[in-house]
Write a protein that holds these residues in place. Structure first.
Motif, short mmCIF file in Angstrom:
data_model
loop_
_atom_site.label_atom_id
_atom_site.label_comp_id
_atom_site.label_asym_id
_atom_site.label_seq_id
_atom_site.Cartn_x
_atom_site.Cartn_y
_atom_site.Cartn_z
N GLY A 1 0.84 -1.22 0.00
CA GLY A 1 0.00 0.00 0.00
C GLY A 1 0.86 1.24 0.00
N GLY A 2 1.82 1.32 -0.91
CA GLY A 2 2.72 2.49 -0.96
C GLY A 2 3.67 2.47 0.24
N GLY A 3 4.43 3.54 0.38
CA GLY A 3 5.40 3.61 1.46
C GLY A 3 4.75 3.69 2.84
N ASP A 4 3.48 4.11 2.88
CA ASP A 4 2.81 4.28 4.18
C ASP A 4 1.77 3.20 4.46
OD1 ASP A 4 4.16 6.69 4.92
OD2 ASP A 4 2.99 7.73 3.39
N VAL B 1 2.62 -9.42 3.03
CA VAL B 1 2.02 -8.08 3.16
C VAL B 1 3.10 -7.10 3.61
CG1 VAL B 1 0.11 -6.75 4.10
CG2 VAL B 1 -0.07 -9.25 3.97
N ILE B 2 3.34 -6.09 2.77
CA ILE B 2 4.33 -5.06 3.14
C ILE B 2 3.57 -3.87 3.70
CG2 ILE B 2 6.15 -3.56 2.28
CD1 ILE B 2 7.03 -5.74 0.52
N CYS B 3 3.76 -3.64 4.99
CA CYS B 3 2.97 -2.60 5.67
C CYS B 3 3.66 -1.24 5.60
CB CYS B 3 2.76 -2.97 7.14
SG CYS B 3 2.01 -4.59 7.32
N GLY B 4 4.86 -1.17 5.05
CA GLY B 4 5.57 0.11 4.96
C GLY B 4 5.73 0.72 6.35
N ARG B 5 5.48 2.04 6.43
CA ARG B 5 5.67 2.72 7.72
C ARG B 5 4.44 2.60 8.63
NH1 ARG B 5 9.05 6.15 4.29
NH2 ARG B 5 7.15 6.80 3.25
N ASP C 1 14.14 -3.85 0.29
CA ASP C 1 14.37 -4.96 -0.65
C ASP C 1 13.20 -5.24 -1.57
OD1 ASP C 1 16.97 -5.53 0.15
OD2 ASP C 1 16.25 -6.61 1.91
N MET C 2 12.50 -4.17 -1.97
CA MET C 2 11.34 -4.38 -2.84
C MET C 2 11.70 -5.19 -4.09
SD MET C 2 8.18 -3.83 -2.60
CE MET C 2 7.66 -2.43 -1.68
N PRO C 3 12.88 -4.97 -4.71
CA PRO C 3 13.19 -5.78 -5.90
C PRO C 3 13.17 -7.28 -5.59
CG PRO C 3 14.70 -3.92 -5.74
CD PRO C 3 13.92 -3.95 -4.45
N ALA D 1 -2.81 2.16 -6.53
CA ALA D 1 -2.27 2.51 -7.85
C ALA D 1 -1.14 3.54 -7.78
CB ALA D 1 -3.40 2.99 -8.75
N GLY D 2 -0.17 3.32 -6.90
CA GLY D 2 0.97 4.24 -6.78
C GLY D 2 1.88 4.10 -8.00
N PRO D 3 2.35 5.21 -8.57
CA PRO D 3 3.14 5.13 -9.80
C PRO D 3 4.46 4.38 -9.63
CG PRO D 3 3.11 7.38 -8.90
CD PRO D 3 2.12 6.59 -8.12
N GLN E 1 -5.21 12.12 -8.97
CA GLN E 1 -3.79 11.81 -9.12
C GLN E 1 -3.48 10.43 -9.72
OE1 GLN E 1 -2.14 12.87 -5.41
NE2 GLN E 1 -0.37 11.54 -5.63
N GLU E 2 -4.24 9.41 -9.29
CA GLU E 2 -3.88 8.06 -9.72
C GLU E 2 -4.92 7.42 -10.66
OE1 GLU E 2 -1.09 6.98 -5.82
OE2 GLU E 2 -3.07 6.07 -5.96
N ASP E 3 -5.93 8.21 -11.05
CA ASP E 3 -6.97 7.65 -11.95
C ASP E 3 -6.34 7.09 -13.23
OD1 ASP E 3 -8.96 8.42 -10.23
OD2 ASP E 3 -9.41 10.29 -11.28
N1 UDP Z 1 8.45 1.13 -0.81
C1 UDP Z 1 9.60 0.65 -0.24
N2 UDP Z 1 9.49 -0.09 0.88
C2 UDP Z 1 8.29 -0.36 1.46
C3 UDP Z 1 7.10 0.14 0.87
C4 UDP Z 1 7.22 0.88 -0.28
O1 UDP Z 1 10.72 0.86 -0.74
O2 UDP Z 1 8.26 -1.04 2.47
C5 UDP Z 1 8.60 1.95 -2.01
C6 UDP Z 1 8.04 1.28 -3.26
O3 UDP Z 1 8.94 0.31 -3.75
C7 UDP Z 1 7.85 2.49 -4.16
C8 UDP Z 1 7.49 3.60 -3.16
O4 UDP Z 1 7.87 3.14 -1.87
O5 UDP Z 1 9.08 2.82 -4.79
C9 UDP Z 1 6.00 3.89 -3.15
O6 UDP Z 1 5.74 4.76 -4.19
P1 UDP Z 1 4.34 4.81 -4.92
O7 UDP Z 1 4.49 5.85 -5.97
O8 UDP Z 1 3.91 3.48 -5.37
O9 UDP Z 1 3.30 5.24 -3.79
P2 UDP Z 1 3.29 6.45 -2.74
O10 UDP Z 1 3.77 5.88 -1.43
O11 UDP Z 1 4.19 7.54 -3.24
O12 UDP Z 1 1.86 6.86 -2.68
#
Ligand code: UDP
Length: 380
Positions: free
Chosen positions: A220-223, A246-250, A275-277, A290-292, A314-316
Motif C-alpha cells: 500500500g505504498g510507502g505508508d 504483506v508489506i505494511c511500509g511505515r 528490498d522491494m526488488p 495505484a501508486g506510480p 492523481q492516480e486515476d
Molecule cells: N516502498 C519501499 N518499501 C516499502 C514500501 C514501499 O521501498 O516497504 C517503495 C516502493 O517500492 C515504491 C514507493 O515506496 O518505490 C512507493 O511509491 P508509490 O508511488 O507506489 O506510492 P506512494 O507511497 O508515493 O503513494
C-alpha cells in the motif's frame, strides 16, 4: 616548492527537491542519485532536500505527517486536486501561496550552492523558478506521477520537464510548457530492477516463504495505505492455494493488527523494506494501490497487477494505463480482489499473459537515461 598542476575537475553538485509525502518521491530521488553514481562514478555530489520540512513554513512543513491521514479521505482529496488543476487555476494558486513560501524558497536556493536543482514534487516547481529568477543555473522537473499529472508539476519556465508517459507530455503542453522543453523518458526506479535476481527459491527461503505455493504480494505504498487489512482477510477467507506477503511500509499499527490475526493460509508481514526488488522478483502477482512507483517497479519485475485503490485525480490515469495495456486489473472491492487472485492462481497461463504485458511497458533503465540528461545540464 611548486605545487603540481592538477586536472581533476571539481564534482558537480546536484540538489534534488523531494518530500516524504508518500514513498514515491523519495524512491525516485534515490534511484536518480544511484544512477548518477553508476553512470558517472565520482563525478557528481548529490543531495536531497525535503523542502516542506526544511524550508517551508507551517502548515506546509507538516505535509509529510499530514499526507497519510489526508489520504484516508479520498473524496476530499479528489475535490481539492481538481479545484487547483488546470493552467489558470494552478497559476492563481501559486500566486496566492508565493508570499507564504517566498522566504523559504529563496533561502533554499541561497544556502545550497548547486550546479543544478532537480524537483521530483509538484508543489515546489513554481516557487523554485521564481526564487531562481535571474540565476543562470538550471532547474529541471522530473515528474513522478505516471499519467494523470497535476498542473502544479508544469511551470513553463523550467529548463526541462521529464515525464514518464506520452499522456503526461500532453498535459504538460496543455498547461503551457513548450513541447521542446518536455521529454518522455520514464519513471526512475532503483537500478536493481534492471537486473533482478533469478534465484527465486533462494529469495523465498530467505524471506520465509513456502517454496511451492504462489505468493501474492500486498503493498500500500510507502505508508501502507488503503484497505490492505480487509483485502488480506478476504483472501484468507477464500482459502486460496496461495500465500500472502504483506508489506505494511511505515504503517506499524497495520502490521501489529495483521500479526495478531489468526490466519488460515500462510501470511508473512513486513515493515518498511529496502528490498522491494527481491520481494517482487520472488512473488507471482501484486495487489496494490495505484501508486506510480510501485506500478513501474512491478512492470520491471514482470509482475501482474491487481489495483485495489487509487487516489482520485492523481492516480486515476494509472489504473486506465495498467488495464489498457493488459498488465493488470482494477478490483476496488475486496471480493473483486479475491476473484482476480483466484483466477490467476488457477489459470497460470492468464497470469503469464499479464506478466508479459507488464514487461512490454517496463522502462527499468529510466533512471540511467535521466541521469545522463541531468549530467548534461549540470555541466552546462
Ligand atoms: N516502498 C519501499 N518499501 C516499502 C514500501 C514501499 O521501498 O516497504 C517503495 C516502493 O517500492 C515504491 C514507493 O515506496 O518505490 C512507493 O511509491 P508509490 O508511488 O507506489 O506510492 P506512494 O507511497 O508515493 O503513494
Amino acid at each position: 616548492m611548486d605545487t603540481p598542476a592538477t586536472s581533476v575537475e571539481p564534482k558537480k553538485r546536484v540538489v534534488f527537491l523531494f518530500s516524504d509525502t508518500g514513498g514515491g518521491h523519495r524512491s525516485a530521488t534515490e534511484a536518480m542519485i544511484e544512477a548518477l553514481d553508476l553512470e558517472f562514478p565520482g563525478q557528481f555530489e548529490s543531495s536531497k532536500i525535503d523542502f516542506f520540512k526544511e524550508y517551508y513554513p507551517k502548515p506546509f512543513s507538516y505535509a509529510p505527517e499530514l499526507y497519510p491521514p489526508m489520504a484516508k479521505f479520498p473524496a476530499a482529496w479528489g475535490l481539492s486536486y481538481k479545484a487547483f488543476d488546470g493552467k489558470h487555476r494552478s497559476r492563481a494558486a501559486n500566486r496566492v501561496t508565493w508570499p507564504l513560501v517566498r522566504k523559504g524558497a529563496r533561502a533554499l536556493v541561497r544556502e545550497n550552492p548547486a550546479d543544478l536543482f532537480v524537483s521530483v514534487h509538484p508543489l515546489v516547481n513554481t516557487a523554485m523558478v521564481r526564487a531562481m529568477q535571474g540565476d543562470p543555473r538550471r532547474f529541471i522537473t522530473v515528474v513522478t506521477d505516471m499519467v494523470s499529472t497535476h498542473a502544479f508539476w508544469f511551470d513553463y519556465r523550467a529548463d526541462l520537464i521529464i515525464v514518464p508517459t506520452p499522456e503526461a507530455m500532453v498535459k504538460a503542453v496543455e498547461t503551457g510548457v513548450p513541447a521542446g522543453n518536455v521529454r518522455v523518458v520514464g519513471l526512475p526506479i532503483a537500478d536493481r530492477f534492471t537486473h533482478l535476481p533469478t534465484d527465486r527459491p533462494a529469495i523465498r527461503e530467505r524471506l520465509g516463504w513456502v517454496e511451492d505455493l504462489p505468493c501474492v504480494l500486498l503493498v500500500g505504498g510507502g505508508d501502507g495505505m488503503g484497505p490492505l487489512e480487509e483485502v488480506a482477510k478476504a483472501l484468507d477467507k477464500a482459502h486460496l492455494k496461495a500465500q500472502l506477503a504483506v508489506i505494511c511500509g511505515r504503517n506499524e499499527h497495520l502490521r501489529e493488527r495483521l500479526d495478531s490475526h489468526d490466519w488460515k493460509i500462510p501470511v508473512h508481514t513486513y515493515g518498511f523494506t529496502r528490498d522491494m526488488p527481491d520481494f517482487m522478483a520472488a512473488a507471482d502477482m501484486i495487489v496494490t494501490k495505484a501508486g506510480p512507483g510501485t506500478i513501474c517497479e512491478a512492470f520491471a519485475a514482470r509482475l501482474p497487477l491487481i489495483l485495489y485503490s487509487r487516489m482520485p485525480g492523481q492516480e486515476d490515469g494509472n489504473v486506465t494505463y495498467v488495464v489498457q495495456h493488459e498488465a493488470g486489473v482494477w478490483a476496488p472491492r475486496p471480493w473483486e480482489v479475491v476473484q482476480a487472485v483466484t483466477r490467476w492462481v488457477e489459470d497460470p497461463e492468464a497470469r503469464v499473459r499479464a506478466s508479459e504485458a507488464a514487461a512490454r511497458v517496463a522502462k527499468p533503465q529510466a533512471a540511467r537515461d535521466i541521469a545522463r540528461i541531468i549530467a548534461d545540464h549540470a555541466r552546462e
